[in-house]
Enzyme design. Structure first.
Site, PDB file in Angstrom:
ATOM      1  N   ILE A 101       0.833  -1.196   0.000  1.00 57.12           N
ATOM      2  CA  ILE A 101       0.000   0.000   0.000  1.00 57.12           C
ATOM      3  C   ILE A 101       0.870   1.250   0.000  1.00 57.12           C
ATOM      4  CG2 ILE A 101      -0.226  -0.131   2.525  1.00 57.12           C
ATOM      5  CD1 ILE A 101      -3.054   1.110   2.223  1.00 57.12           C
ATOM      6  N   CYS A 102       0.365   2.326  -0.586  1.00 58.63           N
ATOM      7  CA  CYS A 102       0.980   3.654  -0.581  1.00 58.63           C
ATOM      8  C   CYS A 102       2.245   3.668  -1.441  1.00 58.63           C
ATOM      9  CB  CYS A 102       1.239   4.104   0.861  1.00 58.63           C
ATOM     10  SG  CYS A 102       1.655   5.850   1.040  1.00 58.63           S
ATOM     11  N   ALA A 103       3.385   3.964  -0.857  1.00 64.74           N
ATOM     12  CA  ALA A 103       4.640   3.971  -1.595  1.00 64.74           C
ATOM     13  C   ALA A 103       5.219   2.569  -1.744  1.00 64.74           C
ATOM     14  CB  ALA A 103       5.654   4.875  -0.895  1.00 64.74           C
ATOM     15  N   TYR A 122       0.749   5.361  -4.203  1.00 66.35           N
ATOM     16  CA  TYR A 122       0.630   6.749  -3.803  1.00 66.35           C
ATOM     17  C   TYR A 122       1.077   7.635  -4.968  1.00 66.35           C
ATOM     18  CZ  TYR A 122       0.765  10.859  -0.831  1.00 66.35           C
ATOM     19  OH  TYR A 122       0.519  12.092  -0.283  1.00 66.35           O
ATOM     20  N   SER A 148      -2.581  -0.890  -3.135  1.00 63.98           N
ATOM     21  CA  SER A 148      -3.515   0.143  -2.722  1.00 63.98           C
ATOM     22  C   SER A 148      -2.785   1.476  -2.664  1.00 63.98           C
ATOM     23  CB  SER A 148      -4.128  -0.234  -1.369  1.00 63.98           C
ATOM     24  OG  SER A 148      -5.193   0.627  -1.033  1.00 63.98           O
TER      25      SER A 148
END
Length: 181
Positions: A101-103, A122, A148
């Site tokens: 998720i994210c980075a 992200y 995500s």
């Protein structure tokens, strides 16, 4: 039963790591907080936690899930960990599920694990998703890879993992129980 390993490094995004662990535990799934360093890990916003185990104790087997929360410098620390990179490559080779998720999807991209897959991250990390078809949705699963976008998508990310492991009914039950939509 599949084991789920969520890998934490100093600088992890607390919401992304802890929300996922919380949701998976609400679903009675065997989830482990794994530190890539010592037993204590400190998040990007100064929240410290005790891990359930350290990286060298993880012995993944078929059906297991390896999950990476984002955050900075947590994502950089995860990507710099040779032992974790080897586990991720072995997971892909052995058809295990990986999620980030994210980075953190950038770690998967740097390893070539997103080649030909739909993925999200992200904003600003898209160029690190090498070979992926980058989407603009909260969460996506393509084969054995789930990605995500960030802190605001931590709940749908966790619920997606529950859906994959337990089915839509259980994911809906957990979502309803926390008053998520």
């Amino acid at each position: 039963m599949s084991e789920i390993y969520v890998f934490f490094a100093d600088g992890f995004e607390e919401i992304e790591g802890l929300t996922v662990v919380d949701l998976l535990r609400r679903a009675s799934l065997p989830v482990h907080i794994v530190s890539i360093q010592g037993p204590k890990v400190t998040g990007a916003h100064g929240i410290s936690i005790e891990a359930d185990m350290t990286l060298e104790k993880v012995e993944e087997k078929p059906g297991d899930y390896l999950v990476l929360p984002g955050g900075m410098p947590g994502t950089k620390n995860l990507g710099a960990c040779t032992a974790l990179r080897e586990k991720l490559l072995n997971a892909a080779k052995n058809d295990l599920h990986v999620a980030a998720i994210c980075a953190a999807p950038s770690v998967l991209g740097d390893l070539g694990l997103l080649e030909g897959k739909e993925a999200v991250c992200y904003p600003g990390f898209e160029d690190r998703l090498k070979g992926a078809k980058v989407l603009q949705v909260p969460v996506v699963t393509d084969g054995k890879v789930t990605t995500s976008r960030g802190m605001g998508t931590a709940i749908p990310f966790g619920l997606e993992l529950i859906r994959l492991l337990c089915g839509k009914e259980k994911a809906d039950e957990i979502g309803s129980g926390i008053l998520y939509q």
